[in-house]
Structure formats: structure tokens, C-alpha cells
Design an enzyme around this catalytic site. Structure first.
Site, short mmCIF file in Angstrom:
data_model
loop_
_atom_site.label_atom_id
_atom_site.label_comp_id
_atom_site.label_asym_id
_atom_site.label_seq_id
_atom_site.Cartn_x
_atom_site.Cartn_y
_atom_site.Cartn_z
CB SER A 205 -0.94 0.00 1.21
OG SER A 205 -0.25 0.46 2.34
N GLY A 206 0.16 2.38 -0.21
CA GLY A 206 0.81 3.68 -0.24
C GLY A 206 0.83 4.36 1.11
CG ASP A 207 -0.69 6.26 4.69
OD1 ASP A 207 -0.01 6.03 5.71
OD2 ASP A 207 -1.15 7.39 4.44
CG ASP A 208 0.79 4.03 8.51
OD1 ASP A 208 1.99 4.13 8.18
OD2 ASP A 208 0.18 4.91 9.14
#
Ligand SMILES: *[C@@H]1O[C@H](CO)[C@@H](O)[C@H](O)[C@H]1NC(C)=O
Ligand SMILES: *[C@@H]1O[C@H](CO)[C@@H](O)[C@H](O)[C@H]1NC(C)=O
Ligand SMILES: *[C@@H]1O[C@H](CO)[C@@H](O)[C@H](O)[C@H]1NC(C)=O
Ligand SMILES: *[C@@H]1O[C@H](CO)[C@@H](O)[C@H](O)[C@H]1NC(C)=O
Ligand SMILES: *[C@@H]1O[C@H](CO)[C@@H](O)[C@H](O)[C@H]1NC(C)=O
Ligand SMILES: *[C@@H]1O[C@H](CO)[C@@H](O)[C@H](O)[C@H]1NC(C)=O
Length: 473
Positions: A259-262
């Protein structure tokens, strides 16, 4: 799908169509098991259902172009009448089912067959608006309201979203563009959000390209998230994988997340709104998850943690090319606490920080936050960590006059990247605790204490004891 319906009474289907045309709520639904020529489908779930029907029975068209928004909504609304009679399953058969948001109901299963793809509509007019979350006070993208999640449920009991690894595609690029161009006047939709609910299972699915967070249980309890493959471009904005938010008793296991975040982020509300709402995330188990997220954490605690986060047990996680492992994010004004966090068995490869705690995260909902509301960060335990190709071993930054205490780190081997070897491997400010058997050697604020074994709880949480039944369709 033909085979699947084959053994049902075609007359019944005709009646259903007729009834649907007439708009009556009196739909007939197959009772008990429906056998297909492919054999019976068996799947694990917290509860099985007495009734089942296919999206096709309600007029669904799986061509990837026809909108099924009304079909999903009316199907679930009709199946809700079985809540008190053994519950119902809505089967999404193979095909591409374009739809706007729909609401779930209690004692209900949404089952995506193999090769079933739910495609989220990119037509904003299909997306209802919801009020902001009370523990946040405003939307994350914009101050006003927010779009409903694609799959939404509130005030429910006993809901299962599962399948044979069928796919839910959020078609997020539309929303990511708007985000990047600063054109959002409402907060982007989540893919799945369940609010004020109890007994939730989300499992055995592939989730791709959510507009923002993928799975967001909030103000809920007894949640199992298992066997999800979650995929978004590593540069997509705020595509957090799984975010338990003010939830009690949550079990997240056997997931693979890019993913692009946590990959996973435990939360509990934002500054003065979260403090006032006052509902912690507690009794959370995270195990056997693999994460790839070059610019974010494998597991974040915060930054919105104003209702508190406690009793989190993280075990047997793998991260590859991820910025940090289990990261605490907080700020002055958050209030709340992060305490009794237990982590063991991390296998990390290519990472900027193995240990990262940030007391200056910033990001406030508005200017009314209380600068005297200091978070309490204490009792943070790590053991049995192996990390390779690391830039910095640790950046542990507490808050002055509000140190992060009770940090315990034992049995850790970190292999620092030879190419970009940084001198200061452990940068510690305003923290206190102990370490044992850790390399490279930790900072002076975390002195070596022989025989320290940062204990992991021996007891099991009630959510760990929940067993699946074998259900069949
Ligand atoms: C789902 O329920 C919420 C409130 O409970 C409502 O505002 C929203 O419009 C509903 N969504 C749909 C698609 O009906
Ligand atoms: C849902 O539950 C919350 C919390 O108990 C309550 O405040 C709210 O009114 C309920 N909403 C509905 C639509 O029943
Ligand atoms: C589910 O589908 C994804 C995407 O195609 C795949 O990577 C994954 O291995 C599948 N998982 C299972 C358990 O079949
Ligand atoms: C130290 O951690 C490693 C890797 O997780 C594990 O294999 C080993 O058993 C641990 N040693 C002790 C003494 O617990
Ligand atoms: C080590 O990490 C760097 C980034 O810091 C990355 O470019 C490189 O591919 C990694 N090497 C290995 C062997 O994983
Ligand atoms: C260590 O951390 C402090 C606090 O975040 C920061 O101000 C300082 O620049 C860091 N030192 C180095 C050498 O990175």
C-alpha cells in the site's frame, strides 16, 4: 452461474423477477443449501445463514458497465427480512459488478465467488454523503462531510464479508487525482466501513485500489479480519490497509498488504474530538501479516490516538521494503495514551527505521486543540526482531516534559546497510526504558539490563478463541 442456478426452481426465479418488477418486498429466497454442478462451496465463517440468493436473482448485470447500485441496495434490503429467521447470504457470482455504495444489514453474509469483481462506481452522484465521524470532528481530506464508503454498515450485529478470494476494486485513481489536484470538498470514501457494530468478519478477499483507507471498523467490537490480499500502488495517497479505530477485540491475521500508506493503523480519534468521544482501541491482535509500504509503517499506532490505544499484541510479521515496523505517532494536543503494546517475532528486510516513535507528528483537525493535552506513551515492548539492510536502527523521539516511558527491547539483531551506513544508529530523545541483547548497541537512554526479556502476555484474548464454523452454499 447457469450451473449455480440450475438446481433451483426456474419458476421461483420467474416469480422473483415478476415480484421485483412489481416492487414487492416479498422475494422468495432459496432456503438451506444450494448445490451447483461444480459441487458445494464450503467456507469458514463466524455464522452460517439459512437463506441465500444471487445478485442475478435481483436483476444484477455483471458486464462491468451496467450500474448495479439499486440492485445491491434492494437485494440487501429484501434479504434483511431474514435477519430474525436464520439470516441470509447474498452471493456475488463471477462477473464484473459495477456499483455505487450500499449498506449492509445484520445476520448477513456478502459472498464473492471466485472471479467475482465488485467495481466501485466513479460517478460521484452515486455516492451518498455522511456526517463527519464524531471522534474526528472533521473529514481527513476536507473540513465538511464525507462520502459514504463503498460497503457501509452501521448499528449492525453479525456481518460477514467473504468469498473465494473474489475482488473488490475501488477504482481509486479517480479519487487520487482529485486529491492531488486539491479538488476534494468532501473526504474520500473508504472501501469498507463498519460503524457501531458487533461480530464482524471480513475475510478471503482481494481488495484493490481503494479511494483511501481500505478496511475501517470504527466504534465496533469482536472483529476478525483474515486472509485479505490488499493491493494499491505504493505511491497512492492514504491507502492504509486495515484501520481498527476505537474498536474492542479485533483480530487481524494472515493478510498480505502492499500500500501507499500504513499497512495497518490502530486509531482512536483526533485531538479534542477524540478526547471527548473517549473510546479506545483495545485488545487488538495482529499476526502473520506481510507488508510492503516503502513510505509508511507496517503497523502504526496513531497518529489519531486521542481516545487511547491499549493492549495490542503483534506477532510474526514480515515487512519488505517498508519505511518502519511498529511506529508510534502522536503529538501535543492529542491527549489519550498508547500503553501495553507487545510485539514479538518481526522479520524485516530493507527498512529506514526499525524502531520509530514520533512525538511531534502535528496535523491537528483545527486550532481548537488543547496544547496541554499530552499523550501518555508507556509500556512498549519488543522482542525477537531480525532486520536486514537497515538505514537507521531507531529514532525514538518523545515529548519534552512528557517522555515516553517503559520501553523494553530485547533479542534484536539489526544488520545496517553497508552502503549508506549512518553513524548515529540510535537517536533517542525524551524516552526511558531498558534493552537486552540488542545490536547495534542502543542509546544511553535505553541502558542494557541483563536478563531482561520484554514479556509477551501468556493469556489469550477472547477474540483469539472465536472459532469459525464450516458453512456451505
Ligand atoms: C446508508 O445508511 C446511512 C445512514 O445510516 C445513510 O445516510 C446512507 O444514505 C445509506 N446509504 C445508502 C447507499 O443507502
Ligand atoms: C447507532 O448507535 C449509536 C451508538 O449507540 C447511536 O448513537 C445511534 O443513534 C445509532 N444509530 C442508529 C441509526 O440507530
Ligand atoms: C487471491 O488473489 C490474489 C490476487 O490475484 C493473489 O495474489 C492471492 O495469492 C490469492 N490468494 C489466495 C489465498 O488464493
Ligand atoms: C531471538 O529471536 C530469534 C528470532 O526471532 C529467535 O529465533 C530466538 O529464539 C530468540 N532467542 C531467544 C533466546 O528467545
Ligand atoms: C537495501 O536497501 C536499499 C534502500 O535503502 C535498496 O535500494 C536495496 O535494493 C536493498 N538491498 C537489498 C539486497 O535488499
Ligand atoms: C536526532 O533526533 C532529534 C529529534 O528528532 C533531531 O532533532 C536530530 O536532528 C536528530 N539527530 C540526527 C543526527 O539525526
Amino acid at each position: 452461474m447457469k450451473q449455480f442456478l440450475h438446481l433451483r426452481n426456474n419458476h421461483v426465479l420467474g416469480v422473483i423477477s415478476l415480484i421485483l418488477i412489481l416492487g414487492s418486498v416479498n422475494v422468495k429466497v432459496a432456503e438451506g443449501r444450494v448445490h451447483s454442478e461444480l459441487g458445494q462451496i464450503e467456507y469458514p465463517a463466524i455464522n452460517c445463514r439459512k437463506h441465500s440468493a444471487s445478485l442475478k436473482d435481483f436483476g444484477g448485470v455483471g458486464d462491468g458497465k451496467t450500474s448495479n447500485t439499486k440492485v445491491f441496495q434492494s437485494a440487501i434490503s429484501k434479504l434483511s427480512q431474514y435477519a430474525s429467521d436464520g439470516g441470509a447470504t447474498l452471493i456475488v457470482p463471477p462477473g464484473k459488478w459495477l456499483t455505487g455504495p450500499f449498506n449492509l444489514t445484520s445476520h448477513f453474509t456478502l459472498f464473492l465467488q471466485k472471479d467475482a469483481v465488485i467495481l466501485a462506481s466513479q460517478n460521484e452522484l452515486e455516492w451518498p454523503h455522511l456526517a463527519v465521524l464524531p471522534s474526528y470532528g472533521r473529514g481527513r481530506d476536507a473540513p465538511g462531510g464525507r462520502f459514504s464508503s463503498l460497503i457501509f454498515g452501521t448499528n449492525l450485529t453479525d456481518v460477514v464479508i467473504t468469498g473465494q478470494n473474489g475482488t473488490i476494486d475501488g477504482q481509486g485513481s479517480y479519487w487520487w487525482d482529485k486529491f492531488h489536484k486539491n479538488q476534494l470538498t468532501l473526504t474520500r470514501p473508504y472501501m469498507i466501513e463498519i460503524m457501531y457494530s458487533d461480530q464482524i468478519q471480513i475475510s478471503d478477499l482481494t481488495l484493490v485500489n481503494s479511494p483511501t483507507w481500505f478496511v475501517h471498523p470504527i466504534y465496533s467490537s469482536n472483529i476478525i479480519v483474515k486472509g485479505l490480499t490488499i493491493l494499491a500502488p505504493v505511491d497512492s495517497p492514504n491507502t492504509d490497509g486495515i484501520n481498527p479505530d476505537s474498536c474492542t477485540n479485533t483480530r487481524i491475521e494472515d493478510c498480505y498488504i502492499v500500500s501507499g500508506d500504513d499497512c495497518i493503523s490502530a486509531k482512536s480519534g483526533w485531538d479534542e474530538y477524540g478526547i471527548k468521544f473517549g473510546r479506545p482501541t483495545q485488545h487488538l491482535v495482529i499476526r502473520r501479516v506481510t507488508c510492503i509500504s516503502p513510505d509508511s509503517a507496517m503497523v502504526a499506532l496513531g497518529s489519531e490516538m486521542s481516545g487511547g490505544i491499549e493492549d495490542v499484541r503483534v506477532e510474526d510479521l514480515t515487512a519488505i521494503n517498508t519505511e518502519s515496523a511498529v511506529r508510534i505517532k502522536t503529538a501535543v494536543g492529542r491527549g489519550g495514551f498508547v500503553k501495553n503494546i507487545f510485539v514479538r517475532g518481526l522479520n524485516l528486510n530493507t527498512m529506514k527505521y526499525v524502531f520509530w516513535m514520533t512525538g511531534s507528528y502535528g496535523q491537528h483537525p483545527d486550532s481548537h486543540y488543547d496544547p496541554k493535552a499530552l499523550p501518555t506513551i508507556t509500556g512498549i515492548n519488543f522482542k525477537d526482531v531480525v532486520a536486514k539492510n537497515v538505514t537507521y536502527s531507531a529514532k525514538l523521539e518523545g515529548i519534552s516534559n512528557d517522555p515516553f516511558t517503559g520501553i523494553c527491547i530485547s533479542n534484536v539483531t539489526i544488520e545496517v546497510s553497508a552502503l549508506k551506513k549512518k553513524k548515529l544508529q540510535w537517536n533517542c530523545t525524551d524516552v526511558a526504558g531498558v534493552t537486552n541483547n540488542v545490536t547495534p548497541p542502543p542509546c544511553a537512554l535505553l541502558p542494557q539490563k541483563d536478563k531482561t526479556d520484554c514479556a509477551f502476555p501468556n493469556d489469550k484474548l477472547p477474540i483469539e478463541a472465536v472459532q469459525f464454523k464450516t458453512c456451505s452454499l
